[in-house]
Design a protein around this motif. Structure first.
Motif, mmCIF file in Angstrom:
data_model
loop_
_atom_site.group_PDB
_atom_site.id
_atom_site.type_symbol
_atom_site.label_atom_id
_atom_site.label_comp_id
_atom_site.label_asym_id
_atom_site.label_seq_id
_atom_site.Cartn_x
_atom_site.Cartn_y
_atom_site.Cartn_z
ATOM 1 N N THR A 95 0.862 -1.179 0.000
ATOM 2 C CA THR A 95 0.000 0.000 0.000
ATOM 3 C C THR A 95 0.898 1.229 0.000
ATOM 4 O OG1 THR A 95 -1.662 -1.196 1.280
ATOM 5 C CG2 THR A 95 -1.849 1.199 1.215
ATOM 6 N N GLN A 96 0.722 2.102 -0.971
ATOM 7 C CA GLN A 96 1.650 3.219 -1.162
ATOM 8 C C GLN A 96 1.297 4.426 -0.299
ATOM 9 O OE1 GLN A 96 1.675 3.879 -5.410
ATOM 10 N NE2 GLN A 96 3.043 2.169 -5.784
ATOM 11 N N LEU A 97 1.138 4.200 0.982
ATOM 12 C CA LEU A 97 0.871 5.279 1.926
ATOM 13 C C LEU A 97 1.943 5.235 3.004
ATOM 14 C CD1 LEU A 97 -3.012 5.025 2.234
ATOM 15 C CD2 LEU A 97 -1.710 6.797 1.030
ATOM 16 N N VAL A 98 3.062 5.867 2.734
ATOM 17 C CA VAL A 98 4.200 5.859 3.656
ATOM 18 C C VAL A 98 4.898 7.211 3.591
ATOM 19 C CG1 VAL A 98 4.545 3.368 3.349
ATOM 20 C CG2 VAL A 98 5.862 4.979 1.958
ATOM 21 N N ALA A 99 5.761 7.456 4.563
ATOM 22 C CA ALA A 99 6.547 8.685 4.583
ATOM 23 C C ALA A 99 7.951 8.387 5.075
ATOM 24 C CB ALA A 99 5.889 9.732 5.485
ATOM 25 N N VAL A 100 8.889 9.207 4.636
ATOM 26 C CA VAL A 100 10.273 9.154 5.128
ATOM 27 C C VAL A 100 10.524 10.463 5.862
ATOM 28 C CG1 VAL A 100 12.701 9.003 4.496
ATOM 29 C CG2 VAL A 100 10.993 7.689 3.208
ATOM 30 N N ASN A 101 10.847 10.370 7.153
ATOM 31 C CA ASN A 101 10.924 11.550 8.014
ATOM 32 C C ASN A 101 12.339 11.834 8.485
ATOM 33 O OD1 ASN A 101 8.077 11.701 7.962
ATOM 34 N ND2 ASN A 101 7.920 10.278 9.674
ATOM 35 N N VAL A 102 12.777 13.074 8.313
ATOM 36 C CA VAL A 102 14.093 13.510 8.786
ATOM 37 C C VAL A 102 13.925 14.878 9.430
ATOM 38 C CG1 VAL A 102 16.447 14.137 8.145
ATOM 39 C CG2 VAL A 102 15.307 12.249 6.962
ATOM 40 N N SER A 186 -2.725 5.535 8.722
ATOM 41 C CA SER A 186 -1.763 4.731 9.485
ATOM 42 C C SER A 186 -0.327 5.073 9.117
ATOM 43 C CB SER A 186 -2.020 3.222 9.284
ATOM 44 O OG SER A 186 -3.266 2.870 9.811
ATOM 45 N N THR A 187 -0.062 6.354 8.944
ATOM 46 C CA THR A 187 1.283 6.863 8.710
ATOM 47 C C THR A 187 1.263 8.371 8.933
ATOM 48 O OG1 THR A 187 2.963 7.333 7.009
ATOM 49 C CG2 THR A 187 0.737 6.899 6.251
ATOM 50 N N THR A 188 2.403 8.921 9.340
ATOM 51 C CA THR A 188 2.473 10.370 9.561
ATOM 52 C C THR A 188 2.493 11.151 8.255
ATOM 53 O OG1 THR A 188 4.882 10.179 9.793
ATOM 54 C CG2 THR A 188 3.569 10.236 11.825
ATOM 55 N N LEU A 189 2.384 10.473 7.121
ATOM 56 C CA LEU A 189 2.140 11.168 5.864
ATOM 57 C C LEU A 189 0.927 12.084 6.001
ATOM 58 C CD1 LEU A 189 2.897 11.404 2.795
ATOM 59 C CD2 LEU A 189 1.244 9.558 2.402
ATOM 60 N N ALA A 190 -0.004 11.693 6.869
ATOM 61 C CA ALA A 190 -1.214 12.501 7.082
ATOM 62 C C ALA A 190 -0.874 13.910 7.561
ATOM 63 C CB ALA A 190 -2.129 11.814 8.094
ATOM 64 N N ALA A 215 8.478 14.239 14.780
ATOM 65 C CA ALA A 215 9.212 15.513 14.859
ATOM 66 C C ALA A 215 9.136 16.299 13.559
ATOM 67 C CB ALA A 215 10.666 15.255 15.242
ATOM 68 N N ALA A 216 9.371 15.645 12.428
ATOM 69 C CA ALA A 216 9.366 16.361 11.153
ATOM 70 C C ALA A 216 7.977 16.890 10.818
ATOM 71 C CB ALA A 216 9.868 15.444 10.040
ATOM 72 N N GLY A 217 6.955 16.066 10.998
ATOM 73 C CA GLY A 217 5.601 16.480 10.665
ATOM 74 C C GLY A 217 5.094 17.613 11.535
ATOM 75 N N ILE A 218 5.415 17.563 12.812
ATOM 76 C CA ILE A 218 4.999 18.639 13.711
ATOM 77 C C ILE A 218 5.661 19.952 13.320
ATOM 78 C CG2 ILE A 218 5.214 19.483 16.089
ATOM 79 C CD1 ILE A 218 4.757 16.550 16.993
ATOM 80 N N ALA A 219 6.974 19.894 13.031
ATOM 81 C CA ALA A 219 7.692 21.106 12.623
ATOM 82 C C ALA A 219 7.115 21.670 11.329
ATOM 83 C CB ALA A 219 9.176 20.796 12.453
ATOM 84 N N LEU A 220 6.798 20.793 10.389
ATOM 85 C CA LEU A 220 6.228 21.219 9.114
ATOM 86 C C LEU A 220 4.882 21.903 9.327
ATOM 87 C CD1 LEU A 220 6.629 20.838 5.912
ATOM 88 C CD2 LEU A 220 4.919 19.039 6.181
ATOM 89 N N CYS A 221 4.021 21.288 10.147
ATOM 90 C CA CYS A 221 2.696 21.854 10.386
ATOM 91 C C CYS A 221 2.780 23.195 11.107
ATOM 92 C CB CYS A 221 1.841 20.867 11.177
ATOM 93 S SG CYS A 221 1.293 19.444 10.200
ATOM 94 N N ARG A 222 3.682 23.312 12.051
ATOM 95 C CA ARG A 222 3.842 24.591 12.748
ATOM 96 C C ARG A 222 4.282 25.683 11.784
ATOM 97 N NH1 ARG A 222 6.663 22.109 18.200
ATOM 98 N NH2 ARG A 222 4.778 22.169 19.539
ATOM 99 N N ALA A 223 5.259 25.374 10.942
ATOM 100 C CA ALA A 223 5.761 26.370 9.996
ATOM 101 C C ALA A 223 4.693 26.761 8.981
ATOM 102 C CB ALA A 223 7.005 25.841 9.290
#
Length: 265
Positions: A95-102, A186-190, A215-223
């Motif tokens: 299932t192509q619902l994934v993320a790579v977080n840095v 079911s991934t932080t891609l959301a 960490a990456a998703g939270i920073a992105l959403c805040r910005a």
């Protein structure tokens, strides 16, 4: 430092995403972490690709990676948080619902982050001030909006607040279904989708502060200007406080009222 931290985060996430994309649909060895959790060879290979990029450019920085753990000093001022494949269960099920977080934590805050979608070739990134998505070499600013009314709800365990709050109960609340359309990635891609205006909100139980997954998703959403709190509407802190991210104040207030009904009921 010849390359800005945000560009390094993009390069590292892109390197991991390339591995994930190439390994998709192939036969993968699995490595059990617990009875309900595992990594695949793709997780490990993607993490190694990310670490190669980071260590080449920033050999003195510390790294906290999901599969290999911590390297570098525990008191380092700069620590990279790496989640090489968020959505391993999705990926293993083709299932192509994934993320790579840095993400780069500098002191007590995240100063740069990137989240790559291996299958759309999009990289969502922030330098701590701007939030953009890069596709085919072009950056576009992210613009969150609650217009879709779609809310992504994480139903994956653990559920540390289960005695007071369960996301599954929220899905059965008539007031929730009347206002919002539930989704489960079911991934932080959301989180990238909230920042980009493709989702109105995202919520999950559990510990999220300083997490390689979040960490990456939270920073992105805040910005991007999203509203980011714990499940009680307070600033994020250590511990199992959960996460509620909304595209705007109104969406956040409506969801928070429904969550609080569980927490105080």
């Amino acid at each position: 430092m010849s390359i800005p931290d945000s560009e390094l985060a993009v390069a590292a996430a892109s390197a991991g995403a390339h591995v994930v994309r190439v390994r998709y649909g192939t036969v993968l060895a699995r490595f059990d972490k617990s009875p309900t959790d595992f990594a695949t060879a793709a997780d490990i290979e993607a993490e190694q690709a990310i670490l190669d990029v980071l260590r080449t450019a920033r050999p003195d920085d510390a790294v906290l990676a999901e599969e290999s753990g911590r390297t570098g000093g525990t008191d380092a001022a700069r620590t990279w948080l790496v989640d090489p494949l968020c959505g391993t269960l999705n990926f293993a099920a083709r299932t192509q619902l994934v993320a790579v977080n840095v993400a780069l934590r500098t002191g007590s805050h995240v100063s740069a982050a990137a989240m790559a979608d291996p299958f759309t070739d999009e990289v969502f990134w922030t330098d701590g001030a701007r939030a953009s998505v890069r596709h085919a070499g072009t950056d576009e600013p992210l613009a969150p909006t609650g217009e879709s009314r779609l809310v992504d709800v994480n139903l994956d365990p653990p559920f540390p607040n289960a005695s007071a709050f369960r996301a599954a109960r929220l899905l059965a609340d008539d007031r929730f279904v009347a206002r919002f359309g539930p989704r489960v990635l079911s991934t932080t891609l959301a989180l990238t989708w909230v920042a980009a205006g493709r989702r109105a909100a995202y919520l999950t139980d559990g510990a999220v502060a300083d997490s390689v997954h979040f960490a990456a998703g939270i920073a992105l959403c805040r910005a991007a200007g999203c509203v980011v709190t714990d499940l009680r509407g307070a600033p994020l802190a250590a511990g199992p406080v959960g996460l509620l991210v909304a595209a705007d104040e109104q969406t956040h207030a409506e969801l928070l009222a429904l969550v609080r009904d569980q927490l105080t009921g």
